[in-house]
Design an enzyme around this catalytic site. Structure first.
Site, short mmCIF file in Angstrom:
data_model
loop_
_atom_site.label_atom_id
_atom_site.label_comp_id
_atom_site.label_asym_id
_atom_site.label_seq_id
_atom_site.Cartn_x
_atom_site.Cartn_y
_atom_site.Cartn_z
N SER A 60 40.62 40.20 42.48
CA SER A 60 40.85 39.82 43.88
C SER A 60 39.91 38.71 44.34
O SER A 60 40.36 37.71 44.92
CB SER A 60 40.69 41.05 44.78
OG SER A 60 39.37 41.56 44.72
N ASP A 61 38.61 38.87 44.12
CA ASP A 61 37.68 37.86 44.64
C ASP A 61 37.72 36.57 43.83
O ASP A 61 37.55 35.48 44.38
CB ASP A 61 36.26 38.41 44.75
CG ASP A 61 35.73 39.01 43.47
OD1 ASP A 61 36.48 39.13 42.50
OD2 ASP A 61 34.53 39.38 43.45
N CYS A 62 37.98 36.66 42.52
CA CYS A 62 38.11 35.45 41.70
C CYS A 62 39.34 34.66 42.14
O CYS A 62 39.30 33.42 42.23
CB CYS A 62 38.20 35.80 40.23
SG CYS A 62 36.76 36.67 39.60
#
Length: 469
Positions: A191-193
């Protein structure tokens, strides 16, 4: 590797022996009982139809993971285990032969010998942050060549094909449009990547194409937004690789001993904030695309971010050291949603928490012990350039510098005093973490975040610009 002959080791007798320095999560009694029962069952079921069917099912999942990651696998542990299983299945198999050359994705030689990394690298993660940091300085005359190369890598790293169907049969999350932590070959969506990759792509698209290259097609950005939206959990937050699928009580079966909270994928402030800032940046450029879905998702994420803020104003960091890191995410998430130091008590309380940790030399320095103990722990000795940069980014994002910039002046002086004649900043204490107790070295952080912090400090404080990241 062992002080006694390998064949003489009583593996069952040593099952629960762990060095006290490594024992972060002791086995509960119920887990010891489960392992004992399974150990007894293995001998009884050996050669049975049930065991053969179980092994067949296991190998099906192993081959799926291998093929969808080009034999890198999600990490070094299952990489080695999968390779061993393929060898046991058939020492001359194509699967085993394809495993061998990808061992080197994990190996590197350090000053003190050969080591195996905890991942096949952090290439996309580092590049996404570096792009945002460099682009935010507005110093394109000295950075265009670098950004053009980074743009090519961001382009080449996005996952543009879905994993083999059916995803549900192999418990895989949608991945087309995502960005991974490392490389496209690895391919696992996070998600954050994905969010940082999207922000990097959007930042590059706003720069002159003749200098940094043409922006990615909007359809690929839309695919990434689809992935980001799919990560939202029932609590409003975002986890890492997949949605939260089960219950916290399953941590009773955590067999690792050295890690905490590894059985279930939970929502985190860092992942949630990264998704918030990515969606907000995206809708500034594409305001009509899935407009209501994005707004609904953002409303839920804000509720989650606020719900996990600690009474002292901080957030606990699960992927960096530690409160300093999480406060940057918590504040930037709320600011992206339209809040600020002046308008929001939550932002104000967090900034006051961060300011209270500034040290006499003007910097910030937080120990890895914060991650283990979940209490802010000051670093011994000098402050840390990465912690200092995170603190500056938090304060700058909140708008506090319009009220009082003295803390930022002191922090900027500290960062400048630490820069070396080569332009590099020193590699100091470790700044990354995984599952509470495993520290991670991010060697590029020491340059990425001071550049980012000083670049925004120059523009927002010294030049008085209004900045919207």
């Amino acid at each position: 590797l062992y002080p006694v002959p390998y064949t003489s080791i009583d593996w069952n007798g040593t099952r629960n022996k762990v060095a006290k320095e490594d024992l972060y999560y002791p086995h509960p009694f119920i887990q010891d009982c489960v392992w004992w029962v399974l150990y007894q069952c293995e001998g009884v079921l050996k050669g049975s139809w049930l065991r053969k069917q179980a092994l067949k099912e296991i190998m099906k999942h192993i081959h799926y993971e291998d093929e969808n990651t080009r034999y890198i696998d999600i990490g070094p542990v299952n990489k080695v285990i999968n390779m061993l299983c393929c060898w046991l299945e058939d020492p001359n198999s194509e699967a085993y032969k394809k495993h061998l050359p990808r061992i080197y994705d994990y190996l590197w030689v350090a000053e003190d010998g050969l080591k195996m990394q905890g991942y096949n690298g952090s290439q996309l993660w580092d590049t996404s942050f570096a792009v945002q940091a460099i682009a935010s300085t507005k110093l394109l005359d000295v950075s265009a060549s670098c950004l053009r190369k980074a743009h090519t890598f961001v382009d080449n790293s996005q996952v543009v094909e879905e994993a083999q169907a059916p995803l549900s049969e192999y418990y895989r999350h949608v991945s087309k449009g995502a960005w991974p932590f490392s490389t496209r070959d690895h391919g696992w969506p996070i998600s954050d990547c994905s969010s940082e990759g999207l922000k990097a792509a959007l930042s590059l698209a706003q720069l002159p194409a003749d200098k940094v290259g043409k922006g990615l097609p909007k359809e690929r950005l839309f695919d990434c937004v689809n992935v980001i939206l799919s990560y939202q959990n029932a609590d409003g937050g975002m986890a890492t690789y997949e949605n939260t699928r089960s219950f916290h009580w399953l941590e009773m079966l955590n067999p690792s001993e050295t890690f905490g909270d590894i059985i279930v994928d939970y929502s985190y402030v860092e992942c949630t904030s990264a998704c918030i800032t990515a969606l907000c940046a995206f809708r500034r450029h594409y305001p009509e695309h899935r407009k209501q879905e994005i707004q609904t998702a953002l409303d839920k994420t804000e509720g989650f971010i606020r719900s996990i803020q600690r009474p002292d104003g901080s957030w606990y960091g699960s992927w960096g050291v530690c409160f300093t890191y999480a406060c940057w995410f918590g504040v930037t998430g709320l600011v992206a949603l339209g809040h600020s130091y002046d308008s929001d008590p939550a932002v104000r309380k967090c900034v006051e928490f961060v300011l209270s940790k500034q040290r006499a030399d003007g910097g910030w320095g937080e120990s890895y012990l914060s991650c283990q103990d979940k209490v802010y722990s000051q670093l011994e000795g000098d402050s840390h350039v990465v912690n200092t940069a995170w603190a500056m980014l938090t304060i700058l994002a909140s708008g506090y510098h319009k009220k009082d910039a003295e803390a930022l002046h002191r922090a900027a002086r500290y960062l400048m005093s630490k820069q070396q004649p080569s332009g590099d900043w020193p590699q100091q204490h470790i700044s990354g973490v995984f599952n509470r107790n495993c520290m991670i070295t991010y060697a590029n952080y020491r340059n990425i975040f001071p550049i980012w912090a000083l670049g925004l400090y120059r523009r927002a404080v010294l030049l008085g610009e209004e900045i919207q990241e």
